[in-house]
Design an enzyme around this catalytic site. Structure first.
Site, PDB file in Angstrom:
ATOM      1  N   HIS A 121       0.827  -1.215   0.000  1.00 29.90           N
ATOM      2  CA  HIS A 121       0.000   0.000   0.000  1.00 29.90           C
ATOM      3  C   HIS A 121       0.863   1.268   0.000  1.00 29.90           C
ATOM      4  O   HIS A 121       0.453   2.293   0.558  1.00 29.90           O
ATOM      5  CB  HIS A 121      -0.949   0.043   1.210  1.00 29.90           C
ATOM      6  N   LYS A 131      15.255  20.113 -13.152  1.00 28.76           N
ATOM      7  CA  LYS A 131      14.566  18.825 -13.318  1.00 28.76           C
ATOM      8  C   LYS A 131      15.415  17.751 -13.979  1.00 28.76           C
ATOM      9  O   LYS A 131      16.173  18.015 -14.900  1.00 28.76           O
ATOM     10  CB  LYS A 131      13.301  19.025 -14.163  1.00 28.76           C
ATOM     11  N   TYR A 181     -14.007 -15.171 -44.579  1.00 29.63           N
ATOM     12  CA  TYR A 181     -13.220 -13.948 -44.674  1.00 29.63           C
ATOM     13  C   TYR A 181     -14.157 -12.765 -44.828  1.00 29.63           C
ATOM     14  O   TYR A 181     -15.122 -12.813 -45.601  1.00 29.63           O
ATOM     15  CB  TYR A 181     -12.247 -13.984 -45.870  1.00 29.63           C
ATOM     16  N   GLU A 226       8.416   6.543 -17.401  1.00 25.13           N
ATOM     17  CA  GLU A 226       7.005   6.941 -17.520  1.00 25.13           C
ATOM     18  C   GLU A 226       6.410   6.514 -18.855  1.00 25.13           C
ATOM     19  O   GLU A 226       5.247   6.077 -18.930  1.00 25.13           O
ATOM     20  CB  GLU A 226       6.884   8.457 -17.331  1.00 25.13           C
ATOM     21  N   SER A 234      13.671  19.556 -18.076  1.00 28.77           N
ATOM     22  CA  SER A 234      12.449  20.314 -18.327  1.00 28.77           C
ATOM     23  C   SER A 234      12.800  21.486 -19.230  1.00 28.77           C
ATOM     24  O   SER A 234      13.887  22.052 -19.117  1.00 28.77           O
ATOM     25  CB  SER A 234      11.889  20.814 -17.000  1.00 28.77           C
TER      26      SER A 234
END
Ligand code: ARG
Length: 472
Positions: free
Chosen positions: A170, A297, A331, A304, A291
Site C-alpha cells: 500500500h 529537473k 473472410y 514513464e 524540463s
C-alpha cells in the site's frame, strides 16, 4: 524495407486484377478506404516466400513445368531487386495491397505465365500465411529483447542482493527487503512472459496456404509440403478455420499486453525509487530528461513512457477483440483491420524493452538513503511479533501485544530504540535498539523464495538458467 505511402489511391478507374465481372474500377474514395499497402508492405518478403512455396506446390501438382517454375521464382525474387533495406520506396498507388502488387509485377514481367501464379490460392489464405510468418519472426525479436532485460535484472539483482531497502505494501513501509529481491521478482514475471511467447509460437506455427478462399481447391495441392517449405510445424486442419482464424494475432496481443503490464510495473518502481523525496536511486543522464522551463529537473521520462505504453498495448488487444467478436466464420474485409494493432504492439515493445533495459542497467542505487529509510521502526513490527511466536505466544496475541506496544510508545513520544527494560522484558526479548537491524531482519527471512541475500542469489541462478534454457 521502409516505404512512403503514395497519394491516397485514386483507383483511377483502372480495373484491378479481379475486374472481369466489373465494368469499371473502384471510385477513388472506395480505393482509398480499401488500400492496405502502406501497412502490409511490411509483409513484402514473407509474401514473396509464400508465393515461391505456392509456385512449387503448383509444379508438384503438375500445373507448371520446371522452366515455368524457375521463371516465376526468379520474377518473384526480383521484384524488390537488390534494394538496400534503408531505401525509401514510393509505393504505387494503384495496388490495393502487397499481394496485388506482387501479382501485378509478376504478370507485367511474364505475361501469361505470371497470370498462372494465383491458381489455387486466394488473398484470404495468403494474407494469414504472411501474417503468421511475419509475427513468428517478430515474436523471436521481442523474446530476445525481453530476455536481455531479464539478464539485466538478474545482474543488477545479484549486485544488490545485500542492499537493504524498505519493502512496501500500500506504498507504506512493510518489512525490510533488499533491492536484489525486488529486481528478481520483476525478472520472474518476465520469465513467465517468455514462456507464454514460446507457447504462443508453437501454436502459431501452422500454415494456412492451400486453404484458398474458404474451401481449398480442385488442383491437387499439398498443404503439408507447402508448410514444410515455409518452415511451419504443420499445415491447417480445416480450410475455413485456416482463413478465419485470428487466434494467433489475438493471443500475441494478449501475451504482449501482459508483458507490457509487467514493464509498466517495473517502470513504476523505477520512477518512484528515483523520486527526489525518496532518493533510493538516481537515473543516468542518458535515461532521464530535463524540463524545457525548470532547470533543476531530471525527469524519469523513459520509465514513464514504458509505464504509459501498457495502456496503448492493452488498447490494441481490445481493438482486435472487438473486430473479431461476432464476425461470422469466413473472410470479411473487417479482417484487414487485424494488422495495425498487432504492428503497433510489436513495434511499441521493441522500443520500450531496450530503453528500459538501458535505464535499469545504468540506475545508480543509493544504498545509504535506503538503509536510512530501513530504520523506520514499523518495518520491524512483524519481526517482533514472530519473535514472540517463536517464544510460544499464539500469533494473534503476539500481533495484538506488538500493536499495543507500538501504540503506547507512540503516545509517549518514544520508539522501539528507547526500550531497554521497561515493559520490554515482559516480552522476554533483548533491548529494542538491537532489534532494529535491517541486515539481521532480512537475513532471518531465509525461507526458500525469501529476501535473505543467499536466497536472492539462488533466485538469480534460477533466473539466469531459465532465460538461457529453451522452453520447448
Ligand atoms: N488486404 C487484405 C487483408 O488484409 C487481403 C485479403 C483480401 N481478401 C479479400 N477477399 N478481399 O485482409
Amino acid at each position: 524495407m521502409s516505404s512512403a505511402a503514395g497519394d491516397a489511391g485514386d483507383g483511377g478507374g483502372l480495373k484491378p486484377l479481379w475486374g472481369g465481372r466489373f465494368s469499371k474500377g473502384p471510385a477513388g474514395e472506395a480505393h482509398a478506404l480499401g488500400v492496405s499497402l502502406h501497412f502490409d508492405v511490411r509483409f513484402a518478403s514473407e509474401d514473396i516466400e509464400a508465393s515461391v512455396a505456392h509456385v512449387h506446390a503448383l509444379q508438384d501438382a503438375g500445373l507448371l513445368t520446371a522452366g515455368e517454375t524457375e521463371s516465376l521464382v526468379e520474377a518473384l525474387r526480383g521484384i524488390w531487386g537488390e534494394e538496400d533495406d534503408d531505401i525509401v520506396v514510393e509505393l504505387p498507388v494503384q495496388d490495393e495491397d502487397i499481394h496485388m502488387l506482387h501479382e501485378r509485377k509478376v504478370t507485367e514481367a511474364l505475361g501469361d505465365l505470371g497470370a498462372k501464379l494465383h491458381a489455387g490460392r486466394s488473398r484470404n489464405d495468403l494474407v494469414v500465411t504472411d501474417f503468421r510468418l511475419w509475427l513468428l519472426a517478430e515474436g523471436v525479436a521481442i523474446a530476445e529483447d525481453a530476455a536481455d532485460l531479464v539478464r539485466t535484472l538478474a545482474r543488477r539483482s545479484r549486485e544488490t542482493a545485500d542492499m537493504v531497502m524498505p519493502g512496501f505494501t500500500h506504498n507504506r513501509p512493510a518489512q525490510v527487503v533488499t533491492v536484489g529481491y525486488v529486481l528478481a521478482a520483476h525478472a520472474f514475471a518476465l520469465l513467465r512472459d517468455l514462456e507464454r511467447l514460446d507457447q504462443w509460437s508453437a501454436r502459431t506455427s501452422v500454415s494456412p496456404l492451400g486453404a484458398g478462399a474458404i474451401a481449398t481447391s480442385t488442383l491437387g495441392l499439398d498443404p503439408a509440403k507447402t508448410a514444410e517449405r515455409l518452415g511451419f510445424v504443420r499445415p491447417f486442419d480445416n480450410a475455413l478455420d485456416a482463413i478465419a482464424d485470428r487466434d494467433f494475432a489475438l493471443e500475441f496481443l494478449s501475451v504482449c499486453s501482459i508483458l507490457a503490464l509487467h514493464l509498466s510495473r517495473l517502470a513504476a518502481d523505477v520512477a518512484r525509487w528515483s523520486e527526489p523525496a525518496l532518493g533510493f536511486a538516481h537515473l543516468d543522464d542518458a535515461y532521464s530528461t530535463g524540463s524545457s522551463m525548470m532547470p533543476q529537473k531530471r525527469n524519469p521520462d523513459v520509465a514513464e513512457l514504458a509505464r504509459g505504453k501498457a495502456g496503448r498495448i492493452a488498447g490494441d488487444l481490445v481493438t482486435l477483440t472487438t473486430i473479431l467478436a461476432g464476425l461470422p466464420l469466413g473472410y470479411h474485409r473487417d479482417l484487414q483491420e487485424d494488422k495495425e494493432p498487432v504492428f503497433d504492439a510489436a513495434e511499441t515493445l521493441e522500443l520500450v524493452l531496450p530503453a528500459l533495459s538501458g535505464c535499469i542497467g545504468t540506475l545508480r542505487f543509493d544504498a545509504g538513503s535506503m538503509r536510512a529509510a530501513s530504520m523506520d521502526e514499523g518495518l520491524y513490527a512483524t519481526d517482533i511479533a514472530e519473535a514472540l511466536v517463536i517464544a510460544g505466544v499464539p500469533f494473534r496475541e503476539a500481533h495484538r501485544a506488538t500493536g499495543e506496544l507500538l501504540k503506547s510508545l507512540a503516545e509517549e513520544g518514544r520508539g522501539l530504540r528507547d526500550l531497554h527494560d521497561d515493559g520490554w522484558s515482559a516480552f522476554g526479548l533483548k533491548d529494542g535498539a538491537s532489534l532494529l537491524d535491517p541486515d539481521a531482519s532480512v537475513r532471518a527471512r531465509n525461507m526458500p523464495g525469501g529476501p535473505a541475500p543467499d536466497r536472492v542469489r539462488e533466485q538469480c541462478d534460477a533466473i539466469e538458467t531459465a532465460v538461457d534454457t529453451p522452453w520447448s
